[in-house]
Design an enzyme around this catalytic site. Sequence first.
Site, PDB file in Angstrom:
ATOM      1  N   GLU A 322       8.916   2.857  -1.615  1.00  0.00           N
ATOM      2  CA  GLU A 322       9.294   2.404  -0.288  1.00  0.00           C
ATOM      3  C   GLU A 322       8.168   1.583   0.328  1.00  0.00           C
ATOM      4  OE1 GLU A 322      11.917   6.344   1.024  1.00  0.00           O
ATOM      5  OE2 GLU A 322       9.880   6.089   1.784  1.00  0.00           O
ATOM      6  N   CYS A 323       8.480   0.395   0.796  1.00  0.00           N
ATOM      7  CA  CYS A 323       7.565  -0.445   1.562  1.00  0.00           C
ATOM      8  C   CYS A 323       6.216  -0.596   0.840  1.00  0.00           C
ATOM      9  CB  CYS A 323       7.406   0.097   2.975  1.00  0.00           C
ATOM     10  SG  CYS A 323       6.755  -1.109   4.160  1.00  0.00           S
ATOM     11  N   GLY A 324       5.174   0.056   1.309  1.00  0.00           N
ATOM     12  CA  GLY A 324       3.883  -0.051   0.654  1.00  0.00           C
ATOM     13  C   GLY A 324       3.935   0.376  -0.799  1.00  0.00           C
TER      14      GLY A 324
END
Length: 431
Positions: A322-324
């Site tokens: 997720e994301c990072g």
Amino acid sequence: MKTNSVNCPALLVTAPASGHGKTSVTAALARFHSRNGLRVRCFKTGPDFIDPTLLAAASGQAVYNLDSWIMGSEHCRQLLYDAAAESDLILVEGVMGLFDGEPSSADLAELFGLPVLPVIDAAAMAQTFAAVLHGLATFRPSLTLAGAVANRVASARHADLLRTGLPAGLQMASLPRNPQASLPGRHLGLQLADEIADIAERLDQLADTIGETWLAKLPPAIAFAAPARSPKPEPVLQGKTIAVARDRAFCFLYQQNLECLRDMGARLVFFSPLADAALPDADAVYLPGGYPELYADTLAGNNRLRADIQAHIAQAKPLLAECGGMMYLTEALLDVEGRRHEMLGVMPGVAVMQGKLSAIGSQQAELDGQIIRGHTFHYSTLQTPLSAIAQAQTVNGHGGEAVYRLGSATASYLHFYFPSNPEAIAGLFLA
């Protein structure tokens, strides 16, 4: 006889906008009352990973998020009801301004009957304080005002000016300006509690100011209605071990997400991509969001772990990023100065940091025929030749974040809220 409600003192701490000191005041209240032997439970309105760490440090208790769209009203009601049954005080920190967002802090306060405590940064105002407070108090008459906090007050004379024009009987707590007790921030918000070396001293200084005001007394108790409880998820992850990245680079974890995985039978083991030389033995891997851009050199230098994660995916073992975490999967991360940092090289493309916000807001995605809700908040962009397997939608039905799949790995800028659909989430962690 079984009761349909439980009573507990409670406040929703709000403000006209971000930056007025909601987190500091909520943390100060939590620290003051927990320091005096009370059990204080804190919640954060909306999707947020940072403020809950500060509120947890202040209260000594786990902090959950409350968002009626992402989580559902009954799930929020259950969390509040359970907390009220075992606590002496419930504090809910709002998000942005009182009426900002969909749903807003005002929506949450109205839904659960929470009295609101506006915090107003009074450093650059005097008599206008009363006008701002009047607007917050009367814009939606259905809300109950518990009083008000004038924050960053310069002197006793300044406090007297702020009280000019206040309605009779309205309590105003005056909190002094104290740079030594302020909570430091950066591009995604405040710093995490464990990144602030003197966090205990700062929280104690904030708490000391509460003791000199009417906020030292508990607010009146309110009734929290019993929820319509949902059945616990099936233990479909029984016998599965999930390795969860958790350190300063990967720190955006909902407490509820971890509990959801455990409720489905998973065993969680934690590892640090910054410090650990090997991936724990696991059936699946979870790479949450965080700050890979701040630790890009260290991540780039961990070659052994890179090889382990590459091998994990090559063996068709599930991975959720997720994301990072997705940025970490890419070939490289370009920082704001344009410097290239090699990442895992699992996902074709590069993540490019920007000096401005790229996306923010709640969204939902349909994966394998099931809806999962969550939110997005990032400063980077992704340049990849991959085609998305799904496109998320915003609360208003507009196009949102892409979701990608690379064999057994699923990746997106979305931060999923696992309890919004445990069955769908379990599918992402099963081979």
